[in-house]
Design an enzyme around this catalytic site. Sequence first.
Site, PDB file in Angstrom:
ATOM      1  N   GLU A  46       0.881  -1.161   0.000  1.00  0.00           N
ATOM      2  CA  GLU A  46       0.000   0.000   0.000  1.00  0.00           C
ATOM      3  C   GLU A  46       0.922   1.216   0.000  1.00  0.00           C
ATOM      4  O   GLU A  46       1.836   1.298   0.828  1.00  0.00           O
ATOM      5  CB  GLU A  46      -0.868  -0.014   1.264  1.00  0.00           C
ATOM      6  CG  GLU A  46      -1.940   1.036   1.214  1.00  0.00           C
ATOM      7  CD  GLU A  46      -2.796   1.109   2.479  1.00  0.00           C
ATOM      8  OE1 GLU A  46      -2.741   0.175   3.299  1.00  0.00           O
ATOM      9  OE2 GLU A  46      -3.495   2.118   2.637  1.00  0.00           O
ATOM     10  N   ARG A 284       5.531 -13.469   9.072  1.00  0.00           N
ATOM     11  CA  ARG A 284       6.157 -12.177   8.813  1.00  0.00           C
ATOM     12  C   ARG A 284       7.504 -12.129   9.525  1.00  0.00           C
ATOM     13  O   ARG A 284       7.786 -12.948  10.409  1.00  0.00           O
ATOM     14  CB  ARG A 284       5.254 -11.023   9.232  1.00  0.00           C
ATOM     15  CG  ARG A 284       4.894 -10.991  10.704  1.00  0.00           C
ATOM     16  CD  ARG A 284       3.882  -9.895  11.020  1.00  0.00           C
ATOM     17  NE  ARG A 284       4.468  -8.581  11.008  1.00  0.00           N
ATOM     18  CZ  ARG A 284       4.032  -7.578  10.222  1.00  0.00           C
ATOM     19  NH1 ARG A 284       3.032  -7.757   9.395  1.00  0.00           N
ATOM     20  NH2 ARG A 284       4.605  -6.400  10.281  1.00  0.00           N
ATOM     21  N   LYS A 294       4.850   0.588   9.860  1.00  0.00           N
ATOM     22  CA  LYS A 294       4.939   1.895   9.216  1.00  0.00           C
ATOM     23  C   LYS A 294       4.495   3.001  10.163  1.00  0.00           C
ATOM     24  O   LYS A 294       5.067   4.080  10.179  1.00  0.00           O
ATOM     25  CB  LYS A 294       4.059   1.916   7.960  1.00  0.00           C
ATOM     26  CG  LYS A 294       4.729   1.311   6.750  1.00  0.00           C
ATOM     27  CD  LYS A 294       3.827   1.454   5.541  1.00  0.00           C
ATOM     28  CE  LYS A 294       3.551   0.103   4.933  1.00  0.00           C
ATOM     29  NZ  LYS A 294       2.509   0.111   3.926  1.00  0.00           N
TER      30      LYS A 294
HETATM   31  P1  ATP Z   1       2.928  -2.136   8.079  1.00  0.00           P
HETATM   32  O1  ATP Z   1       2.254  -3.012   9.078  1.00  0.00           O
HETATM   33  O2  ATP Z   1       4.338  -1.825   8.377  1.00  0.00           O
HETATM   34  O3  ATP Z   1       2.154  -0.903   7.733  1.00  0.00           O
HETATM   35  P2  ATP Z   1       1.757  -3.451   5.913  1.00  0.00           P
HETATM   36  O4  ATP Z   1       1.606  -4.912   5.955  1.00  0.00           O
HETATM   37  O5  ATP Z   1       0.543  -2.682   6.241  1.00  0.00           O
HETATM   38  O6  ATP Z   1       2.992  -3.028   6.774  1.00  0.00           O
HETATM   39  P3  ATP Z   1       1.777  -3.319   3.088  1.00  0.00           P
HETATM   40  O7  ATP Z   1       2.165  -2.200   2.222  1.00  0.00           O
HETATM   41  O8  ATP Z   1       0.367  -3.741   3.106  1.00  0.00           O
HETATM   42  O9  ATP Z   1       2.267  -2.945   4.536  1.00  0.00           O
HETATM   43  O10 ATP Z   1       2.708  -4.580   2.830  1.00  0.00           O
HETATM   44  C1  ATP Z   1       2.998  -5.077   1.565  1.00  0.00           C
HETATM   45  C2  ATP Z   1       3.361  -6.530   1.702  1.00  0.00           C
HETATM   46  O11 ATP Z   1       4.479  -6.672   2.577  1.00  0.00           O
HETATM   47  C3  ATP Z   1       2.236  -7.339   2.286  1.00  0.00           C
HETATM   48  O12 ATP Z   1       2.049  -8.494   1.474  1.00  0.00           O
HETATM   49  C4  ATP Z   1       2.707  -7.697   3.648  1.00  0.00           C
HETATM   50  O13 ATP Z   1       2.257  -8.978   4.016  1.00  0.00           O
HETATM   51  C5  ATP Z   1       4.220  -7.678   3.508  1.00  0.00           C
HETATM   52  N1  ATP Z   1       4.855  -7.374   4.789  1.00  0.00           N
HETATM   53  C6  ATP Z   1       4.665  -6.293   5.568  1.00  0.00           C
HETATM   54  N2  ATP Z   1       5.381  -6.380   6.706  1.00  0.00           N
HETATM   55  C7  ATP Z   1       6.048  -7.564   6.648  1.00  0.00           C
HETATM   56  C8  ATP Z   1       6.955  -8.250   7.523  1.00  0.00           C
HETATM   57  N3  ATP Z   1       7.319  -7.734   8.697  1.00  0.00           N
HETATM   58  N4  ATP Z   1       7.435  -9.447   7.124  1.00  0.00           N
HETATM   59  C9  ATP Z   1       7.079  -9.972   5.938  1.00  0.00           C
HETATM   60  N5  ATP Z   1       6.237  -9.384   5.073  1.00  0.00           N
HETATM   61  C10 ATP Z   1       5.720  -8.194   5.412  1.00  0.00           C
HETATM   62 MG    MG Z   2      -1.105  -4.009   4.891  1.00  0.00          MG
END
Ligand code: ATP
Ligand code: MG
Length: 586
Positions: A46, A284, A294
């Site tokens: 995102e 994760r 984030k």
């Molecule tokens: P955050 O929680 O930091 O805002 P998010 O999951 O909301 O991260 P996205 O932009 O939706 O951020 O993430 C893009 C992809 O990265 C998703 O498929 C998510 O599963 C993966 N991702 C995010 N954080 C991790 C992590 N700590 N380990 C592995 N994959 C991750």
């Molecule tokens: Mg997300």
Amino acid sequence: MSTDKNNTVAPPLTSNFLRAIVEADLAAGTHAHTGLPPVITRFPPEPNGYLHIGHAKSICVNFGIARDYHGVCHLRFDDTNPAKEEQEYVDTIIDSVKWLGFSWEKDGQSHLHYASDYFEQLYAMAEYLITAGFAYVDSQSADEIRLNRGNFGTSGTNSPFRERPAAESLQLFRDMKAGKYQDGEHILRAKISADAMAAPNMNLRDPAIYRIRHAHHHRTGDAWCIYPMYDYTHPISDAIEHITQSLCTLEFQDHRPFYDWLLATLSAGGFFAQPVPRQYEFARLNLTYVVTSKRKLRQLVDEQIVSGWDDPRMPTIVGLRRRGYTPEAIQLFCERIGVSKADGWIDMSTLEGALRDDLDPKAPRATAVLRPLKLIIDNFPENHSEDCSSPVHPHFPERGVRHFPITRELWIEQEDFMAVPTKGYFRYFPPIGDAPGSRVRLRHGYVTECVGVDKDADGNVSAVHVRYFEDSKSGTPGSDTYKVKGNIHWVSAATAVEAEVRLYDRLFVEAQPDAGGKDFIAALNPQALEVITAYLEPGMREAKADQRFQFERHGYFVADRVDSAPGKPVFNRITTLKDGWAVKQK
Ligand code: ATP
Ligand code: MG
């Protein structure tokens, strides 16, 4: 080693359960769509912030699998939430994925996608779901919807609007799209089954699939005032792009039944051909001594605890890059940690270990004195200079030698002198009583003997005096007749480059700074940055931004990509030579 159908040798693959799934699908020909790559994965960020090391894991998993099975990985922006998304984030995400060494191009075609490109199709499918009795417009307030959803273990209550005629829902939905309603007045919800509001999985209780949001979108502008929800958009985007395995993190496990239901329903409705994509979840990355959310990273930036998203202490990709991490080190780290189905913690030392293993063979060596103390060779002529040299890399003589002069006045490390030596100390100490001062070799230079010190008004040693032995120069015949136990690094005061050096350390003092929702700000490491003025060998004046070196005895350093100027590099410590943290914590 394995060979593919073209008989080219593929690198050995580290096996894991995701690769096993992909291999089974390949063997069964599950996704043998004509003309499409055999494996199509996607990385779907995102665009609402900067990527961090956790995203790097997902990137390495998705792009790595596509690469290793001759497929393609799509970079898809999940940009369905106009209020939080910006072009700035799209740009940095594109940059970071590229920098990590991956590409979304295949056979001259770019696979950079935006969920917002599918708004028309998403909308058409929503109309279909309404018509087919699988969705309805709910006119309850947000509070009512929340109350009526029930709880874990308690069934929800059907909305009074659940049985409204499809034609009425369709008209309302069109009016929502036409901008006739305010945010929150109506919402489109899926109706999976008659008793879905009693489903044990809360995600199946008439999930919202479209909401009204009068907001400007970074790509579609003001064309839309209704936006599809993530859980609705994601499976459909996957199906539109013919994703073969949709790989995501474990928190999406409970969303999978809706994913499957939606694609099965739309496939029965003629929108997609079977087989539709399937979702698989992996753990994760949780890394110690950082936070990878984030929201929390944004807080560090907003409260100016760090200098920005690219502060070298940040676990963001831009931060790691500026710190001096290489894409290869991050890839190696992701390979080493592998993928599993259970959440766990990875220690920061694993990331640093991968970094050292990557940098050691690559980084040219250089000399830096970080805590300078003046050394004067009393019997060395003033204004005289002699050339000394040392290999650029001790294990790769073919990379040549570097040259630096020795002169009468040098800089050495403060810790290489002790007024009263402790037992086993072999570096400089002065004559004591009848005993002469210590003999020490100036690396790649001469053997010297300490003859005395200068002290300042406070009694602190301000300079060390030595005399040198003319026939002891390293590499000259007979020089090895001098047997000395101390061997130290130095730079000539006359030609040293005076440079700002930033000694970075871990951002937090606690391994799990935000565990259990605790205040991670309280766990900040006050010593995560120390700025010093150091003296470097003269060749370092030419160091270009992003060039990495091993400063012997000190660690790996990079010329800062933001603050280095031509002829005036600023260095960041990437990491020390050894893992000193484990010791320091005791
Ligand atoms: P955050 O929680 O930091 O805002 P998010 O999951 O909301 O991260 P996205 O932009 O939706 O951020 O993430 C893009 C992809 O990265 C998703 O498929 C998510 O599963 C993966 N991702 C995010 N954080 C991790 C992590 N700590 N380990 C592995 N994959 C991750
Ligand atoms: Mg997300």
